[in-house]
Write an enzyme that holds these catalytic residues in place. Structure first.
Site, PDB file in Angstrom:
ATOM      1  N   ASP A  91     -75.070  83.330  20.716  1.00 39.72           N
ATOM      2  CA  ASP A  91     -75.505  83.161  22.108  1.00 39.72           C
ATOM      3  C   ASP A  91     -76.920  83.710  22.305  1.00 39.72           C
ATOM      4  OD1 ASP A  91     -75.229  82.348  24.720  1.00 39.72           O
ATOM      5  OD2 ASP A  91     -74.070  84.097  25.361  1.00 39.72           O
ATOM      6  N   ASN A 106     -69.671  73.242  27.165  1.00 41.43           N
ATOM      7  CA  ASN A 106     -71.118  73.036  27.027  1.00 41.43           C
ATOM      8  C   ASN A 106     -71.587  71.633  27.425  1.00 41.43           C
ATOM      9  OD1 ASN A 106     -71.407  75.300  24.170  1.00 41.43           O
ATOM     10  ND2 ASN A 106     -71.874  75.699  26.318  1.00 41.43           N
TER      11      ASN A 106
HETATM   12  C1  IPE Z   1     -70.508  80.331  24.169  1.00 40.51           C
HETATM   13  O1  IPE Z   1     -71.753  80.496  24.737  1.00 40.51           O
HETATM   14  C2  IPE Z   1     -70.447  79.023  23.432  1.00 40.51           C
HETATM   15  C3  IPE Z   1     -71.219  78.956  22.203  1.00 40.51           C
HETATM   16  C4  IPE Z   1     -71.832  79.950  21.625  1.00 40.51           C
HETATM   17  C5  IPE Z   1     -71.264  77.668  21.586  1.00 40.51           C
HETATM   18  P1  IPE Z   1     -72.045  80.054  26.252  1.00 40.51           P
HETATM   19  O2  IPE Z   1     -73.457  80.412  26.510  1.00 40.51           O
HETATM   20  O3  IPE Z   1     -71.656  78.654  26.449  1.00 40.51           O
HETATM   21  O4  IPE Z   1     -71.040  80.985  27.061  1.00 40.51           O
HETATM   22  P2  IPE Z   1     -71.097  81.518  28.544  1.00 40.51           P
HETATM   23  O5  IPE Z   1     -71.372  80.342  29.416  1.00 40.51           O
HETATM   24  O6  IPE Z   1     -72.191  82.533  28.592  1.00 40.51           O
HETATM   25  O7  IPE Z   1     -69.768  82.140  28.765  1.00 40.51           O
HETATM   26  C1  IPE Z   2     -76.148  79.598  22.552  1.00 40.31           C
HETATM   27  O1  IPE Z   2     -77.270  79.848  23.312  1.00 40.31           O
HETATM   28  C2  IPE Z   2     -76.095  78.190  22.019  1.00 40.31           C
HETATM   29  C3  IPE Z   2     -75.055  77.351  22.633  1.00 40.31           C
HETATM   30  C4  IPE Z   2     -74.212  77.708  23.524  1.00 40.31           C
HETATM   31  C5  IPE Z   2     -74.993  75.974  22.165  1.00 40.31           C
HETATM   32  P1  IPE Z   2     -77.341  79.470  24.856  1.00 40.31           P
HETATM   33  O2  IPE Z   2     -77.922  78.098  24.960  1.00 40.31           O
HETATM   34  O3  IPE Z   2     -76.043  79.666  25.523  1.00 40.31           O
HETATM   35  O4  IPE Z   2     -78.421  80.528  25.368  1.00 40.31           O
HETATM   36  P2  IPE Z   2     -78.376  81.364  26.708  1.00 40.31           P
HETATM   37  O5  IPE Z   2     -77.043  82.039  26.790  1.00 40.31           O
HETATM   38  O6  IPE Z   2     -78.578  80.387  27.821  1.00 40.31           O
HETATM   39  O7  IPE Z   2     -79.492  82.339  26.567  1.00 40.31           O
HETATM   40 MG    MG Z   3     -75.198  81.246  26.463  1.00 40.54          MG
END
Ligand code: IPE
Ligand code: IPE
Ligand code: MG
Length: 261
Positions: A37, A85
């Site tokens: 993340d 997502n």
């Molecule tokens: C969790 O991250 C999903 C992945 C790492 C693929 P998110 O960024 O989607 O999670 P939330 O929304 O912060 O809970």
């Molecule tokens: C994790 O990074 C990747 C996926 C969930 C695919 P994020 O895209 O969730 O990055 P933040 O949480 O918005 O910083």
């Molecule tokens: Mg995230």
């Protein structure tokens, strides 16, 4: 063996070297699961579009996959895309899928060289045909490997996985009285694999975001503020060192070192 493998690739006198020497290689996590993340925040800090964070995150994936295999971790699961997502802008989702395809194409040889078995967990059937085709190639070409299992969680949701397992159980003809935890686990995507001992989450968020809900029942959780694109081998080693210091009680009590005194 694993220590030598790691020492061969880390510079002498480095942080990695000192961490690698602190690890007890007979007590490695049997399964390590990672919620990658913070890609978006990494990009934002640099005034770049979010997708640049995803692009940069690929380097971390490379390093962690190869590093885990060298360490001798039996199973590694990376959370790449959740069922939630899809709520993101279409352009971000399609860039993520494109990056995934590219990663697989470019890294296939590294996976083969490191004897890694690649597997996808999640609702693969909902992914675009070109993505699915690439995943199938990765799975088939690495199917004969005997080293680390590398699960990529794609279009994955923990609750969806449990519901799917219930459906499969109900149509399997098994009598409800014969359903127990072990039988149930056999209907999950991770059937036959040990449950994660260590769950890592980057970017500081203290939640599990619907990841491996059944399997993480007793996982040790390690959260770092480091954003995924900045996550390197020394962070991984740091997580394992911290994990090995945990007192895992599973609801019981710590056994005294010398009983009866
Ligand atoms: C969790 O991250 C999903 C992945 C790492 C693929 P998110 O960024 O989607 O999670 P939330 O929304 O912060 O809970
Ligand atoms: C994790 O990074 C990747 C996926 C969930 C695919 P994020 O895209 O969730 O990055 P933040 O949480 O918005 O910083
Ligand atoms: Mg995230």
């Amino acid at each position: 063996m694993a220590l030598e493998d790691i020492l061969n690739v880390v510079p002498a006198g480095s942080v990695e070297e000192s961490l690698a020497k602190q690890i007890d290689y007979s007590r490695l996590p049997r399964h390590m699961a990672v919620i990658m993340d913070g890609n978006g925040r990494w990009a934002k800090e640099r005034h770049l579009p979010r997708v640049e964070g995803h692009r940069a995150g690929i380097e971390s994936v490379r390093e962690i996959v190869e590093g885990s295999a060298r360490l001798g971790i039996p199973v590694l699961t990376l959370f790449a895309f959740s069922v939630e997502n899809w709520k993101r802008p279409v352009s971000e989702v399609s860039t993520l899928m494109m990056l995934l395809k590219r990663y697989l194409r470019l890294e296939l040889n590294t996976l083969l060289r490191n004897n890694i078995r690649f597997r996808v967990i999640g609702r693969v059937e909902d992914l675009a045909p070109d993505v699915r085709a690439e995943l199938v190639v990765g799975e088939e070409k690495t199917a004969g490997n005997t080293g680390m299992i590398f699960n990529i969680a794609l279009n994955y949701g923990g609750r969806a996985e449990i519901v799917e397992a219930v459906r499969r159980l109900m149509t399997s003809g098994i009598h409800p009285a014969d359903v127990d935890e072990e039988r149930f686990s056999e209907h999950l995507y991770t059937a036959g694999q040990p449950d994660p001992d260590l769950l890592i989450r980057t970017s500081g968020e203290m939640r599990v975001s619907n990841f491996l809900l059944w399997q993480i029942a007793y996982a040790e959780i390690w959260v770092t503020d480091t954003l995924w694109p900045d996550f390197r081998k020394h962070h991984l080693l740091e997580a394992i060192v911290a994990y090995q210091k945990r007192d895992r009680r599973y609801g019981g009590i710590t056994q005294p070192a010398v009983a009866g005194r």
